[in-house]
Motif scaffolding. Sequence first.
Motif, PDB file in Angstrom:
ATOM      1  N   ALA A 220       0.708  -1.026   0.001  1.00  0.00           N
ATOM      2  CA  ALA A 220       0.042   0.202  -0.021  1.00  0.00           C
ATOM      3  C   ALA A 220       0.921   1.224   0.093  1.00  0.00           C
ATOM      4  N   PHE A 266      -2.186  -0.018   8.586  1.00  0.00           N
ATOM      5  CA  PHE A 266      -2.865  -0.975   7.531  1.00  0.00           C
ATOM      6  C   PHE A 266      -3.685  -2.163   8.104  1.00  0.00           C
ATOM      7  N   GLU A 267      -3.485  -2.802   9.302  1.00  0.00           N
ATOM      8  CA  GLU A 267      -4.497  -3.590   9.840  1.00  0.00           C
ATOM      9  C   GLU A 267      -5.706  -2.774  10.293  1.00  0.00           C
ATOM     10  N   TYR A 269      -7.088  -0.126   9.024  1.00  0.00           N
ATOM     11  CA  TYR A 269      -7.725   0.213   7.687  1.00  0.00           C
ATOM     12  C   TYR A 269      -8.425  -1.118   7.001  1.00  0.00           C
ATOM     13  N   LYS A 270      -7.632  -2.059   7.226  1.00  0.00           N
ATOM     14  CA  LYS A 270      -8.254  -3.268   6.901  1.00  0.00           C
ATOM     15  C   LYS A 270      -9.587  -3.720   7.281  1.00  0.00           C
ATOM     16  N   ALA A 275     -12.079  -4.600   1.202  1.00  0.00           N
ATOM     17  CA  ALA A 275     -10.937  -4.810   0.251  1.00  0.00           C
ATOM     18  C   ALA A 275      -9.558  -4.228   0.870  1.00  0.00           C
ATOM     19  N   PRO A 276      -8.375  -4.773   0.889  1.00  0.00           N
ATOM     20  CA  PRO A 276      -7.125  -4.366   1.437  1.00  0.00           C
ATOM     21  C   PRO A 276      -6.884  -2.798   0.624  1.00  0.00           C
ATOM     22  N   PRO A 277      -6.571  -1.879   1.230  1.00  0.00           N
ATOM     23  CA  PRO A 277      -6.596  -0.685   0.489  1.00  0.00           C
ATOM     24  C   PRO A 277      -4.912  -0.366  -0.111  1.00  0.00           C
TER      25      PRO A 277
END
Lengths: 305, 304
Positions: A220, A266-267, A269-270, A275-277
């Motif tokens: 990302a 990241f975690e 956001y996920k 969907a993973p950004p």
Amino acid sequence: MARKVLSIQSHVVHGYVGNKAATFPLQYRGWDVDALNTVQFSNHPGYGHFKGFRSEASDLQGIIEKGLLGGLDIQYDAVLTGYLPDIEGLRAIGKTLIKLCEKDHRVKWVLDPVLGDNGKLYVPEEAIPVYRDILTHGAVYLATPNQFEMEVLTGVQICDLASLKQSIQQFHELYPRVQNVVVTSVSFHSAGDSISELICACSEQESRRAHYFKVPKIDAQFSGSGDLCSALLLDSFLTQNPAARDLCAALNQVLSLVDSILLNTFELYKASIAAPPLKINDLRLIESRELLKQTTAPKYVPIKL
Amino acid sequence: MPRLLATQSHVVHGYVGNKAATFPLQCMGWDVDCLNSVQFSNHTGYGRDRVFGTCTSAQQLESVFEGLAAFGDYDAVLSGYLPNRESVACMARNYKKMKERQPELIWLLDPVMGDDGQLYVNEDVIPEYEALVTSSLVDVITPNQFELEILYGKHISDLASLRRALEKLHETVPVIVVTSCSSELFGDPSHLYCVASTRGHPATVYRVPVIESYFTGVGDLFSALLLDRLYNTRQDSGSSHLDINQVLDVVQKVLATTLQHSPANIKAAMGSPIEMKLMELRIVESRDHYVQFECPRNFIYRQL
């Protein structure tokens, strides 16, 4: 007494880039941060839309020269400069800081020569000679260009370890007054390739000892990670014992901490979307404050360049 | 993570306005969007001729507010020092829009106009704050006694008139915290008195020992901590009936930390830059005081 840093960067009301990315981590790690804002924008331009305004060069210079240094006579341990989009402002602040570091060797200047990334400039082209000039004449303690900025400042294309080494040598030749350099997020792939790791290198002017680290890349793009990185480098490098400063160890610690903060971001956001950004606009610095409190164990192995 | 928009001053050096509010709230887990109404080198206590920088114009403020519309809903909004009528009006217009769209948003208004009988804003700011206070949109105000008198329209000379002032303002404002009352009201110069009043409940008088010094930014720290307290009280109990012991306890700890870090016997005085510099609140050194684990001390003096 808390250490004092003057941080001259952009301000966004919402989100964490520039001074908003640097201030909280430095404060949390005990620095008294004097934040001088070069712009006040609603958010960073990476969102595709933003509103706000820039500060006038003469106002910024007045605040530093007449206010902080003149009227208040503040003894800074460090100065941190980042995104300065206005050429007049860049020139004026460059001049003021060159003078300050000349007069007072206790002040350590950490300069992030923000020009652009991935082959694209985010500042007007006239900024390039101004940065070259500052790096030539200023007693900068640590410069933190990314790959693109290193290429622009040295004229050497970086496509493998040999050319990375050559660009660092060229940097030391061109800018002998700059004592330390860290080159961030280097990759030898062309744009569009999927990249599994990034390279970060560091080198000292005096000893010419250069090392690099291979850092696994999270899939990302994070806005503000460069600003966070230079702020944390300032902390981790300058709080070492001055008699035995070790740039390589400082960089390892910072890369390890930044990696933990990016993973945490990241975690989070996920967890909030399906969907993973691919593009992450706001670092989750506040939710990462426990990470900032601890001493990070270094995760990587330095390799001689 | 609760989200706050705070519109007040920014000083490069030192801790007042957003510099006093932001770090403590961040340590308590708030995502703070700081909109700076001015950018000055330092606060005005150093002497007017030693302040450099600029006020954010109402047009500039408006433009930033327009950009912020993309980021949706805040859990709370706060305003402190705004330099002139146009900037107060701009904040008011934009906060009103947010509050009308989203009534559960907490709006804390610190009607910064002056202290101890002296105005430090232009007189034309007064009607803007009066209009806001009577709009029924603001949830909590934190005037000092002088500002309360301006909003009430009459001098407050005794506890009876203080009660009447609170009663009047409660017609449109649910929570009122008078951050400092004049020492005559309680006949005791050795303490600072503060009154917290929630509509429908008896008002409570709190007191803390006076520290012989000149601190700046204490009010800004106080209103930030109060906002957190109110937000959490509502989350926990659904009520706005506040106990501000915890807020006062944290403020006292920050002041004690500030004194500990200053050379002995320094008593900061207005206009003396070296002493002012030493008496800046030690907001950063107080990092571990903001999140409290033990029970706060009890500062309640009596019911009003």
